[in-house]
Design a protein around this motif. Sequence first.
Motif, PDB file in Angstrom:
ATOM      1  N   VAL A  34     -69.301  21.628 -37.079  1.00  0.00           N
ATOM      2  CA  VAL A  34     -67.857  21.478 -36.965  1.00  0.00           C
ATOM      3  C   VAL A  34     -67.272  22.350 -35.851  1.00  0.00           C
ATOM      4  O   VAL A  34     -66.072  22.559 -35.791  1.00  0.00           O
ATOM      5  CB  VAL A  34     -67.149  21.802 -38.313  1.00  0.00           C
ATOM      6  CG1 VAL A  34     -67.545  20.791 -39.362  1.00  0.00           C
ATOM      7  CG2 VAL A  34     -67.504  23.211 -38.762  1.00  0.00           C
ATOM      8  N   ASN A  35     -68.151  22.872 -34.954  1.00  0.00           N
ATOM      9  CA  ASN A  35     -67.631  23.710 -33.864  1.00  0.00           C
ATOM     10  C   ASN A  35     -66.617  22.939 -33.036  1.00  0.00           C
ATOM     11  O   ASN A  35     -66.824  21.765 -32.733  1.00  0.00           O
ATOM     12  CB  ASN A  35     -68.752  24.108 -32.906  1.00  0.00           C
ATOM     13  CG  ASN A  35     -69.814  24.935 -33.582  1.00  0.00           C
ATOM     14  OD1 ASN A  35     -70.305  24.543 -34.631  1.00  0.00           O
ATOM     15  ND2 ASN A  35     -70.143  26.054 -32.974  1.00  0.00           N
ATOM     16  N   LYS A  36     -65.557  23.624 -32.673  1.00  0.00           N
ATOM     17  CA  LYS A  36     -64.578  22.999 -31.771  1.00  0.00           C
ATOM     18  C   LYS A  36     -65.174  22.892 -30.374  1.00  0.00           C
ATOM     19  O   LYS A  36     -65.114  21.867 -29.734  1.00  0.00           O
ATOM     20  CB  LYS A  36     -63.283  23.813 -31.748  1.00  0.00           C
ATOM     21  CG  LYS A  36     -62.170  23.094 -32.485  1.00  0.00           C
ATOM     22  CD  LYS A  36     -60.797  23.494 -32.035  1.00  0.00           C
ATOM     23  CE  LYS A  36     -60.632  24.990 -31.925  1.00  0.00           C
ATOM     24  NZ  LYS A  36     -59.285  25.444 -32.272  1.00  0.00           N
ATOM     25  N   ASN A  37     -65.747  24.037 -29.911  1.00  0.00           N
ATOM     26  CA  ASN A  37     -66.476  24.009 -28.648  1.00  0.00           C
ATOM     27  C   ASN A  37     -67.569  25.059 -28.669  1.00  0.00           C
ATOM     28  O   ASN A  37     -67.409  26.096 -29.305  1.00  0.00           O
ATOM     29  CB  ASN A  37     -65.530  24.225 -27.459  1.00  0.00           C
ATOM     30  CG  ASN A  37     -64.549  25.348 -27.745  1.00  0.00           C
ATOM     31  OD1 ASN A  37     -64.920  26.320 -28.412  1.00  0.00           O
ATOM     32  ND2 ASN A  37     -63.328  25.227 -27.284  1.00  0.00           N
ATOM     33  N   GLY A  38     -68.647  24.779 -27.956  1.00  0.00           N
ATOM     34  CA  GLY A  38     -69.850  25.603 -27.822  1.00  0.00           C
ATOM     35  C   GLY A  38     -69.770  26.805 -28.663  1.00  0.00           C
ATOM     36  O   GLY A  38     -70.464  27.712 -28.765  1.00  0.00           O
TER      37      GLY A  38
END
Lengths: 204, 263
Positions: free
Chosen positions: B259-263
Amino acid sequence: MADQKNARVIRKANAFEILNHWVMAISFFTLSATGFAYLFHIAGVVSFFGGPMGMKTVHNYAGLVFAASLILTIFSYLIEALSFSGDDMKWLMKGGGYLSRNAAVPPQGKLNAGQKLVYLMVLAAGAAIAVSGLYLWLAPEVKSRTLSMHFLHNAAFDVYLMIVPFHIYLASIASPGSLRIMINGTVPLEWARKRHAKWAARMT
Amino acid sequence: MGRKSLLVSPELCIGCRGCQTACKEWNQLPGSKTENRGSFENPPELTATTFNRVRYVEVASSSGDPRWLFVSQRCMHCGDAACMNICPSTGAINRTADGAITVDKTKCIECKLCASACPFGTPKFDAQNKLSKCGMCADRTASGLPPACAKTCPTGALRYGEREELIALAKKAGYAKIYGENDLGGLGTLYAFRDEPKLYGMDEKPAMPESLIFWQNVLKPLSYLGLGGALALSLVHLVAVGPKKDEPKNDEPKKDEEVNKNG
Ligand code: HEM
Ligand code: SF4
Ligand code: SF4
């Protein structure tokens, strides 16, 4: 289908970081085993690594792998490790919550304050051991310098031997749920919110 | 059988360098091209093929005639040998039952640490970068023969025998200072000096390098004490406090979903 729901996890380490971690761990163990054999003249280890010259080759080239791996960690951890906050300070004062079963600690970033310190020590001692090792290997002719490089190599070795067991213990048995970060790279969202709240908040 | 030594008496030496030649012969060392540097002394220092040599010291004296001191030089076969302490390779530098410090070139890993540690500048390296130095003719002494240099010396300036006997002998002959009697655990190459060691070109007080002593007494034991201590403290923590107990014990999820938004 109710219990078919997916676990919500978040990625803490990418494939490159995981691979580099194990390259470093294996080269470190090889260097430590051969290093101990040098220090205490352990004949069994020397013959395991193919005799005196064979073991020297193993130690020196494993050293190169270790040094390269150490340099690569900089891209993954240095900026995070240098971002020391007030919460980090308070976390350290409370011993990271490790001193009792139910201590509350301030919210942490992607690395907690202890991890930041460990990384900085690993980097400093690693740089010292790699530079001195390369010197001993390639330029042992200047005698007084060789003696101080030999000293540095061993002092840094001692630092490693005192840090690494804590690192391994804290990242495995002492903190269930940590080890999977260096196996598949992800952690449950719940876990991340407890251990690395600031980072979890940023990531979701 | 006690410790054996070589007693060097510069006052008896006539500078013939028979010892230098005998050493090369017994140890099958090639001759090397010498150079006129304005002295009979040659070569200017020990080399990988010159295990011993005679130092020529010319001293002005009050009578006007210069005084010649011929000082036969080689590995000192230290009782507490810095080279042996620092050597990382198992069995490369050894001590014989007589107290001689010998080299096993097949075990030497060419690291040259011995040269950085030796207080006398003895260690030299052959073309293969292996330590190459005087071994007190251990292959001769093992069968009761004196080292080649002592055997050949025509004046008694080089004498080999029981260490205690040699020291007593030199003292009885009235020498002011027996160089090496107590330094570095007692040297295996003793000198009978009339004057200050400095005059003969020797260090007044030869000693193990400070950093080597610290390494030996602190850094080396700290490696296993530090490792053991860290392991023990971890174990104490495991027993006394135990692991963090905040695992979310929800029902076994089927599949991870990042569920990471970004890296
Ligand atoms: C760039 C990395 C490294 C290089 C080039 C290197 C090179 C060397 C050299 C040249 C020696 C002397 C013996 C020999 O010639 O092999 C040595 C000894 C030793 N090394 Fe390393 N090394 C490196 C990294 C490490 C690491 C990471 C450790 C510990 C985990 C380590 C532990 C030791 C120990 C304990 C000794 C024996 C003590 C001594 O005699 O100096 N080395 N190393
Ligand atoms: S003189 Fe140097 S090489 Fe000889 S035994 Fe002493 S420390 Fe070793
Ligand atoms: S050069 Fe050879 S003898 Fe000297 S310390 Fe290294 S391994 Fe030992």
